[in-house]
Design a protein around this motif. Structure first.
Motif, PDB file in Angstrom:
ATOM      1  N   LEU A 236     -51.804  30.032   1.168  1.00 12.34           N
ATOM      2  CA  LEU A 236     -52.062  29.203   2.342  1.00 12.34           C
ATOM      3  C   LEU A 236     -52.623  29.651   3.419  1.00 12.34           C
ATOM      4  CD1 LEU A 236     -51.148  26.260   3.757  1.00 12.34           C
ATOM      5  CD2 LEU A 236     -49.010  27.511   4.490  1.00 12.34           C
ATOM      6  N   GLU A 237     -53.680  28.904   4.094  1.00  5.93           N
ATOM      7  CA  GLU A 237     -54.132  29.367   5.570  1.00  5.93           C
ATOM      8  C   GLU A 237     -54.053  28.422   6.554  1.00  5.93           C
ATOM      9  OE1 GLU A 237     -58.605  30.076   4.295  1.00  5.93           O
ATOM     10  OE2 GLU A 237     -58.003  31.580   2.836  1.00  5.93           O
ATOM     11  N   ILE A 238     -54.123  28.956   7.524  1.00  2.74           N
ATOM     12  CA  ILE A 238     -53.804  28.125   8.906  1.00  2.74           C
ATOM     13  C   ILE A 238     -55.014  26.789   8.718  1.00  2.74           C
ATOM     14  CG2 ILE A 238     -53.985  27.804  11.103  1.00  2.74           C
ATOM     15  CD1 ILE A 238     -51.630  29.294  10.434  1.00  2.74           C
ATOM     16  N   GLY A 239     -56.081  26.845   8.477  1.00  2.00           N
ATOM     17  CA  GLY A 239     -57.051  25.874   8.318  1.00  2.00           C
ATOM     18  C   GLY A 239     -56.612  24.819   7.271  1.00  2.00           C
ATOM     19  N   ASP A 240     -55.702  24.989   6.348  1.00  4.86           N
ATOM     20  CA  ASP A 240     -55.316  24.176   5.140  1.00  4.86           C
ATOM     21  C   ASP A 240     -54.343  23.043   5.883  1.00  4.86           C
ATOM     22  OD1 ASP A 240     -56.589  25.803   3.494  1.00  4.86           O
ATOM     23  OD2 ASP A 240     -54.944  26.915   2.927  1.00  4.86           O
ATOM     24  N   LEU A 241     -53.753  23.312   6.798  1.00  5.54           N
ATOM     25  CA  LEU A 241     -52.449  22.511   7.290  1.00  5.54           C
ATOM     26  C   LEU A 241     -52.830  21.022   7.487  1.00  5.54           C
ATOM     27  CD1 LEU A 241     -50.679  25.229   9.649  1.00  5.54           C
ATOM     28  CD2 LEU A 241     -50.053  24.708   7.313  1.00  5.54           C
ATOM     29  N   GLU A 242     -54.067  20.876   8.343  1.00  7.02           N
ATOM     30  CA  GLU A 242     -54.078  19.331   8.596  1.00  7.02           C
ATOM     31  C   GLU A 242     -54.419  18.634   7.294  1.00  7.02           C
ATOM     32  OE1 GLU A 242     -54.303  17.893  11.498  1.00  7.02           O
ATOM     33  OE2 GLU A 242     -53.805  19.496  12.774  1.00  7.02           O
ATOM     34  N   THR A 243     -54.994  19.368   6.270  1.00  3.02           N
ATOM     35  CA  THR A 243     -55.275  18.569   5.114  1.00  3.02           C
ATOM     36  C   THR A 243     -53.808  18.118   4.383  1.00  3.02           C
ATOM     37  OG1 THR A 243     -57.427  19.498   4.677  1.00  3.02           O
ATOM     38  CG2 THR A 243     -56.548  18.632   2.903  1.00  3.02           C
ATOM     39  N   ILE A 244     -52.969  19.192   4.266  1.00  3.06           N
ATOM     40  CA  ILE A 244     -51.721  19.185   3.623  1.00  3.06           C
ATOM     41  C   ILE A 244     -50.834  18.008   4.323  1.00  3.06           C
ATOM     42  CG2 ILE A 244     -49.573  20.016   3.044  1.00  3.06           C
ATOM     43  CD1 ILE A 244     -51.187  22.794   2.704  1.00  3.06           C
TER      44      ILE A 244
ATOM     45  N   PRO B 157     -46.448  31.131  -0.106  1.00  3.38           N
ATOM     46  CA  PRO B 157     -47.138  29.557   0.076  1.00  3.38           C
ATOM     47  C   PRO B 157     -48.432  29.246  -0.395  1.00  3.38           C
ATOM     48  CG  PRO B 157     -46.969  30.958   2.061  1.00  3.38           C
ATOM     49  CD  PRO B 157     -46.180  31.647   1.042  1.00  3.38           C
ATOM     50  N   THR B 158     -48.835  28.396  -1.393  1.00  2.08           N
ATOM     51  CA  THR B 158     -49.712  28.648  -2.140  1.00  2.08           C
ATOM     52  C   THR B 158     -50.504  27.381  -2.250  1.00  2.08           C
ATOM     53  OG1 THR B 158     -48.873  30.213  -3.844  1.00  2.08           O
ATOM     54  CG2 THR B 158     -50.489  28.931  -4.590  1.00  2.08           C
ATOM     55  N   VAL B 159     -51.872  27.291  -2.072  1.00  2.00           N
ATOM     56  CA  VAL B 159     -52.646  25.888  -2.289  1.00  2.00           C
ATOM     57  C   VAL B 159     -53.261  25.951  -3.392  1.00  2.00           C
ATOM     58  CG1 VAL B 159     -52.659  25.476   0.232  1.00  2.00           C
ATOM     59  CG2 VAL B 159     -54.325  26.713  -0.886  1.00  2.00           C
TER      60      VAL B 159
ATOM     61  N   ASN C  29     -63.953  22.491  -3.925  1.00  2.00           N
ATOM     62  CA  ASN C  29     -63.472  23.621  -3.095  1.00  2.00           C
ATOM     63  C   ASN C  29     -62.406  23.158  -1.710  1.00  2.00           C
ATOM     64  OD1 ASN C  29     -62.944  26.364  -2.579  1.00  2.00           O
ATOM     65  ND2 ASN C  29     -64.326  26.269  -1.013  1.00  2.00           N
ATOM     66  N   GLU C  30     -61.732  22.003  -2.306  1.00  2.00           N
ATOM     67  CA  GLU C  30     -60.824  21.428  -1.338  1.00  2.00           C
ATOM     68  C   GLU C  30     -59.543  21.491  -1.606  1.00  2.00           C
ATOM     69  OE1 GLU C  30     -60.881  16.606  -2.037  1.00  2.00           O
ATOM     70  OE2 GLU C  30     -62.474  17.380  -0.987  1.00  2.00           O
ATOM     71  N   VAL C  31     -58.620  21.489  -0.672  1.00  2.00           N
ATOM     72  CA  VAL C  31     -57.231  21.712  -0.892  1.00  2.00           C
ATOM     73  C   VAL C  31     -56.756  20.294  -1.490  1.00  2.00           C
ATOM     74  CG1 VAL C  31     -54.876  21.980  -0.018  1.00  2.00           C
ATOM     75  CG2 VAL C  31     -56.827  23.436   0.613  1.00  2.00           C
ATOM     76  N   VAL C  32     -55.984  20.451  -2.605  1.00  2.00           N
ATOM     77  CA  VAL C  32     -55.383  19.096  -3.414  1.00  2.00           C
ATOM     78  C   VAL C  32     -53.731  19.093  -3.624  1.00  2.00           C
ATOM     79  CG1 VAL C  32     -57.606  18.595  -4.464  1.00  2.00           C
ATOM     80  CG2 VAL C  32     -55.978  19.876  -5.566  1.00  2.00           C
ATOM     81  N   ALA C  33     -53.317  20.367  -3.272  1.00  2.00           N
ATOM     82  CA  ALA C  33     -51.876  20.463  -3.550  1.00  2.00           C
ATOM     83  C   ALA C  33     -51.172  21.694  -2.828  1.00  2.00           C
ATOM     84  CB  ALA C  33     -51.411  20.725  -4.940  1.00  2.00           C
TER      85      ALA C  33
END
Length: 160
Positions: free
Chosen positions: A7-15, A51-53, A60-64
């Protein structure tokens, strides 16, 4: 088709966009308050492992997303937590890939022989998926939340 990373900070809004209702967010964690915010994820993740995405390879986008937490009552025992898949990726293999990745992390990184999870009785799709993936019920808890009672089914899978 899918890749994974930490997990990266930039992933949070997407999740935060993944849970489509209070009920879906409750399935992800009864501790979260709808709508989900990055702070809620980070506050809970600080006590979690791995914590894994999951990324859809083509876009290349977060889906889970998921993580693992320690069992407070049993040494070297771990629980899968905060499992959520984007609405667009449900039923397309992302959840199975996520479950496989998290099981491997529990086995190889955390050196545990079994992985537990909690699934709410109203989440029939989740219960069916986990059962098909080899998880077996071993306990249940009844929770009073407000004026409602909820049943949480605890499931376990041997990783060896």
């Amino acid at each position: 088709m899918y890749l994974h990373r930490s997990l990266e900070i930039g992933d949070l809004e997407t999740i935060c966009l993944f849970p489509q209702s209070q009920e879906e967010l409750f399935y992800m964690s009864p501790r979260f308050v709808y709508p989900l915010t990055p702070d809620q994820i980070m506050n809970l993740a600080k006590d979690r492992f791995e914590p894994t995405v999951i990324l859809e390879d083509a876009k290349n986008e977060v889906v889970a997303y998921a993580n693992i937490y320690a069992d407070e009552l049993e040494e070297n025992s771990f629980w899968l937590g905060n499992v959520i898949v984007s609405p667009e990726s449900r039923g397309k293999g992302a959840s199975q890939y996520l479950l496989n990745v998290m099981s491997e992390k529990a086995k190889n990184t955390l050196k545990t022989e079994k992985l537990k999870l909690a699934c709410h009785s109203t989440n029939s799709r989740g219960l069916a998926f986990y059962s098909k993936s080899g998880f077996k019920p071993f306990d249940m808890k009844i929770h009073d939340i407000g004026s409602k009672k909820f049943i949480t089914i605890h499931m376990i899978k041997n990783l060896v």
